[in-house]
Design an enzyme around this catalytic site. Sequence first.
Site, PDB file in Angstrom:
ATOM      1  N   GLY A 154       0.815  -1.198   0.000  1.00 22.27           N
ATOM      2  CA  GLY A 154       0.000   0.000   0.000  1.00 22.27           C
ATOM      3  C   GLY A 154       0.854   1.255   0.000  1.00 22.27           C
ATOM      4  N   CYS A 155       0.210   2.385  -0.254  1.00 22.59           N
ATOM      5  CA  CYS A 155       0.942   3.652  -0.371  1.00 22.59           C
ATOM      6  C   CYS A 155       1.505   4.111   0.967  1.00 22.59           C
ATOM      7  CB  CYS A 155       0.048   4.719  -0.985  1.00 22.59           C
ATOM      8  SG  CYS A 155      -1.560   4.905  -0.186  1.00 22.59           S
ATOM      9  N   TYR A 156       0.670   4.149   2.006  1.00 20.07           N
ATOM     10  CA  TYR A 156       1.171   4.548   3.325  1.00 20.07           C
ATOM     11  C   TYR A 156       2.236   3.575   3.849  1.00 20.07           C
ATOM     12  CZ  TYR A 156      -2.631   8.005   4.019  1.00 20.07           C
ATOM     13  OH  TYR A 156      -3.487   9.077   3.934  1.00 20.07           O
TER      14      TYR A 156
END
Length: 326
Positions: A154-156
Amino acid sequence: MKSIAIIGASGYTGAQITSLINADCNFSVQGLYVSENSLDKGRKLADLYPTYSHMAYTLSPLSDDAKKKIVAEADAVVLATEHSVSLELAAWFYQQGLAVFDLSGAYRFADVAQYPKWYGFEHTHPDVLAQAVYGLAEWNSEQIKQTRMIAVPGCYPTASLTALKPLKPFLTEMYPVINAVSGVTGAGRKAQLHTSFCEVSLTPYGVLGHRHQPEIATHLGQEVIFTPHLGNFKRGILATITVQLKPGTTEADVAKAYSVYDNAPIVTVKHNQFPKVDDVVNTPNCHLGWKYDANSGYLVVASAIDNLMKGAASQGLQCIKIHFGV
């Protein structure tokens, strides 16, 4: 030249990775696909995204015949689809012998017990899940080479883990505190009131309950406190992280820990200088900046990435290139 099919190509990340693969001389785009009930089927990608007017691809419905065509023609498939959709598609294409690069969260946890709580479904393909590798490119390259099932982070988690993993040997039992702000594209392309122009505002969300918290904790090997925020800008993530380091840890120890990225051209590390989102937007780069107070033992590290690039599409392409050795 390897041929790549992209499913879910009408969304922000699907369109972004299409652009990246199209521009890479090592790969060709086998086709772009959307669900059979999508309103975008039959439309040209450039009609949805005029910035991609140089690409003449049409969005085809993912029918049974289309799936057979992908298996016959493609070397790999990219899934930029909903988590529950990727769950089934990833397993099917993997079992047909293709390499699968899944941009959803359907294969990021090795523990099947995590999925009902964080994704709302039982994981029905534990055999394929057992083959999945977490595609944090700078850390898991050898494993990415060896498997055909890659779960792109994921991005985070990408922003947070890139900052935290070098520090793992020095962390105390105190939980790292991660405050991260993402651009509106992180919420996807579908119209929502809270992401509309007149409503969007800097605000925390998913407090003490965001699914990226256990993803970060799992792949760091330590619990964290994670608070995401919606920012009033289009794209990019800035994660500011506070950690306590073990007594006796020196500034030189920290600098040596971050030297793990000396040969990672995508990751830039600076001491006593901090990144800004504008410097990484529309790039595959991750910029890190850190400062350490040896007296208190606290270190602050900031991590900036483009949520659609290093946080999704360009890291997906990194994994593809690592897997195929190009």
